[in-house]
Design a protein around this motif. Structure first.
Motif, short mmCIF file in Angstrom:
data_model
loop_
_atom_site.label_atom_id
_atom_site.label_comp_id
_atom_site.label_asym_id
_atom_site.label_seq_id
_atom_site.Cartn_x
_atom_site.Cartn_y
_atom_site.Cartn_z
N GLY A 1 0.81 -1.22 0.00
CA GLY A 1 0.00 0.00 0.00
C GLY A 1 0.84 1.26 0.00
N GLU A 2 1.93 1.21 0.76
CA GLU A 2 2.84 2.37 0.85
C GLU A 2 3.40 2.73 -0.52
N ASN A 3 3.94 1.74 -1.22
CA ASN A 3 4.58 2.01 -2.51
C ASN A 3 3.57 2.47 -3.57
N PHE A 4 2.38 1.87 -3.52
CA PHE A 4 1.36 2.28 -4.49
C PHE A 4 0.93 3.73 -4.23
N ALA A 5 0.74 4.07 -2.95
CA ALA A 5 0.33 5.44 -2.58
C ALA A 5 1.41 6.44 -2.96
N LYS A 6 2.67 6.08 -2.71
CA LYS A 6 3.77 6.98 -3.07
C LYS A 6 3.82 7.21 -4.58
N SER A 7 3.63 6.17 -5.35
CA SER A 7 3.63 6.29 -6.82
C SER A 7 2.53 7.22 -7.29
N MET A 8 1.35 7.07 -6.71
CA MET A 8 0.22 7.94 -7.07
C MET A 8 0.51 9.39 -6.71
N ALA A 9 0.99 9.59 -5.48
CA ALA A 9 1.25 10.95 -5.01
C ALA A 9 2.31 11.64 -5.86
N LEU A 10 3.36 10.90 -6.22
CA LEU A 10 4.43 11.46 -7.04
C LEU A 10 3.95 11.78 -8.45
N SER A 11 3.19 10.84 -9.04
CA SER A 11 2.74 11.03 -10.42
C SER A 11 1.73 12.17 -10.53
N LEU A 12 0.92 12.38 -9.50
CA LEU A 12 -0.09 13.44 -9.51
C LEU A 12 0.41 14.72 -8.85
N ASN A 13 1.62 14.63 -8.25
CA ASN A 13 2.19 15.77 -7.52
C ASN A 13 1.25 16.23 -6.40
#
Length: 343
Positions: free
Chosen positions: A99-111
């Motif tokens: 969950g952590e890695n998926f959330a980080k990927s989303m947050a980074l890609s959407l800024n």
């Protein structure tokens, strides 16, 4: 105050992967737009959760679960999302990391801002998810949080000022119920529900021991051992013929253990508001008994009614994410999950 806080209408995605269910939710303010829960039924054949299998299933399910949550929320553009929240602990570390890695990927890609959320705190604050009657507990309130992973008695002074007053010294209440139901021959997936069902038909015939534990702490290992020996000494026919009474007596003993500590804390603190949360609060016997106690003692009693918000879910994670957004409690992108995270 509650209306003012949630009036900002910011959109937050919450991702929950702390144990064996993969969940994602989209909320706007404290109103749930979607809440998807993917149950990992594969663990039923093992009569318990296998950590490595759980994390692999999270990895398999998480993309589609998040996708479904966004689709069901009817958000027209991902840019409208204001923040991403995920469970950062406590829980199974390999499951948390998914969950952590998926959330980080989303947050980074959407800024967008990222928010790590304490799983237990999310259960405690889930009572603030939107309700039509707009009735929410006022601070401070006493909270008993009971699940398969923890049993804690707390005083909630504010959203982020939560004090642990007591906790289990051994097994959690959820663990106790699962182990006893398994010993009685029920499956992991529905053992607790079956015990609850039999309890409704039974009488409080057996006197099981109530442990003497100092302060506001709990202990369930002694009761577990006593019941293991009790079941072992009886033949299968006896257990089958008396399952209703055994279940009722077991549930009543649990109630007595819990209410002793709750009553003591209420009398000492003079706090007249009580919340019961966590997965075990699905247990209708315990809720009915505690509700009756509350009415008799003029206590303001709160509990969640919908099972999808009682169990582990993304909506409660999104809610705490929203609160962190409101109070500008942003986390760095290098935040790490912690399997033993404290409140």
């Amino acid at each position: 105050m509650i209306k003012k806080i949630f009036n900002k209408k910011k959109i937050i995605i919450g991702i929950e992967t702390s144990f064996d269910d993969t969940s994602a939710s989209v909320i706007k303010g404290n109103k749930v737009l979607s809440n998807i829960i993917k149950v990992q039924k594969i663990h039923n054949k093992y009569n318990g959760v296998i950590p490595n299998i759980a994390s692999n299933m999270h990895l398999k399910n998480i993309y589609n679960v998040v996708k479904m949550a966004i689709k069901k929320s009817k958000i027209k553009n991902n840019k409208l999302i204001d923040g991403i929240a995920f469970t950062s602990g406590p829980g199974l570390i390999n499951s948390l990391i998914i969950g952590e890695n998926f959330a980080k990927s989303m947050a980074l890609s959407l800024n967008k801002p990222l928010f790590g959320v304490n799983h237990i705190q999310a259960h405690i604050l889930s009572i603030f998810l939107y309700k039509k009657n707009n009735k929410y507990p006022k601070f401070p309130y006493i909270c008993l949080s009971i699940s398969g992973g923890h049993t804690k008695l707390l005083i909630v002074n504010d959203f982020f000022k939560i004090e642990i007053i007591g906790k289990t010294l051994d097994d959690s209440l959820g663990e106790l119920i699962d182990k006893i139901s398994n010993k009685l021959g029920f499956n992991y997936c529905n053992g607790a529900e079956k015990l609850n069902k039999y309890c409704k038909k039974g009488k409080n015939k057996y006197k099981f021991p109530i442990p003497k534990v100092k302060d506001y702490n709990f202990s369930f290992s002694g009761l577990k051992t006593y019941l293991f020996n009790f079941i072992k000494k009886k033949n299968k026919k006896y257990i089958k013929n008396n399952i209703n009474n055994i279940s009722k007596s077991f549930h009543h003993t649990i109630y007595k253990i819990l209410i002793e500590k709750i009553d003591k804390l209420i009398k000492v603190t003079k706090i007249r508001t009580l919340l019961i949360c966590g997965g075990v609060s699905c247990n209708t016997y315990l809720i009915k008994k505690i509700n009756k106690y509350s009415k008799e003692n003029k206590i303001n009693f709160f509990n969640l009614k919908k099972k999808e918000y009682i169990r582990d879910n993304g909506a409660m994670i999104a809610l705490v994410g929203y609160l962190k957004y409101y109070y500008k409690m942003y986390d760095e992108y290098n935040i790490k999950s912690n399997s033993e995270l404290n409140i």
